[in-house]
Scaffold this active site. Structure first.
Site: not given
Ligand code: 13P
Length: 241
Positions: A8-10, A94, A96, A165, A171, A203
């Site tokens: 997931n590149w966000k 997600h 976020e 998650e 993150g 992470s």
């Molecule tokens: P990180 O791997 O940067 O912690 O993010 C996880 C994530 O939210 C994947 O969707």
């Protein structure tokens, strides 16, 4: 079922950067056949990435969609547009989206239903915050997210992918231990009416993927930061058993 490794590149990588990331990645994992590899770029990079991964083993996903098929929803994206571009997957719920953009279980339920109707495979995310874990409410929170999110579609969960998650691990560099993740995966599996793959996210890095993937309850990983570097993501794809 093949283990699933999704990146997931966000909100990272413009179209040019996306092109070079995928080109390098394809050179590194083009020969991998025993793992399902999914890249999930931002909307604006979907066309270029779709073109590059067509006829390869890399699959395409989107990070979000609206629950309606079309209409007066300025700034939103229909799942039908994602299908037209060649997406097979869409991330729904997600953390976020839940915590920063305020998406509720009810909204996510509508999105999951639409994705099912139009034939997109949802990657439905659940997870507790640090405070909720400290209060011993992890199972209660996840149970609520599953019950409300999957309302009326409990029997179709085998057409989706679940992702655990924990918000405190996203993150932050704080990964759940393989045991912590496996315990919650077992709990989630117990709540589901049908079998579904359950991914762990939070992470995930080249340094910890091998021990996470030892757990039989963990069917794959959803990777954020480490999916932005082709070498790291390729190492995660090629985790050793
Ligand atoms: P990180 O791997 O940067 O912690 O993010 C996880 C994530 O939210 C994947 O969707």
């Amino acid at each position: 079922m093949k283990p699933i490794i999704a990146g997931n590149w966000k909100m990272n990588k413009d179209p040019g950067e996306s092109r070079s990331l995928v080109q390098t990645l394809m050179g590194l994992v083009g020969d991998v056949k025993d793992r399902e590899i999914i890249v999930i770029p931002p909307f604006t990079s979907l066309p270029i990435v779709a073109e590059l991964v067509r006829n390869s083993s890399i699959k395409l996903g989107a990070q979000n969609m609206h629950w309606e098929r079309s209409g007066a929803f300025t700034g939103e994206i229909s799942g039908l547009f994602l299908l037209a571009l060649g997406c097979e997957y869409v991330v729904i719920g997600h953390s976020e989206r839940r915590h920063v953009m305020g998406e509720t279980d009810e909204v996510l339920n509508k999105k999951l239903k639409t994705a099912l109707d139009i034939g997109l495979i949802s990657i439905f995310c659940v997870g507790e915050t640090e405070k909720e874990r400290e209060q011993g409410r992890t199972e209660e929170v996840i149970s609520r997210q599953l019950t409300n999110g999957l309302k009326d579609i409990e029997n179709e969960v085998h057409k989706m992918i679940l992702a655990y998650e924990p918000v405190w691990a996203i993150g932050t560099g704080k990964t759940a231990t393989p045991q912590q993740a496996a315990d919650v995966h077992t709990f989630i599996r117990g709540q589901l009416k049908k079998q579904s793959s359950i991914l762990y996210g939070g992470s995930v890095k080249p340094e910890n993927v091998d021990t996470l993937m030892v757990e039989k309850e963990i069917n794959g990983v959803l990777v954020g930061g480490a999916s932005l570097k082709p070498e790291s993501f390729a190492r995660i794809v090629k985790y050793s058993q």
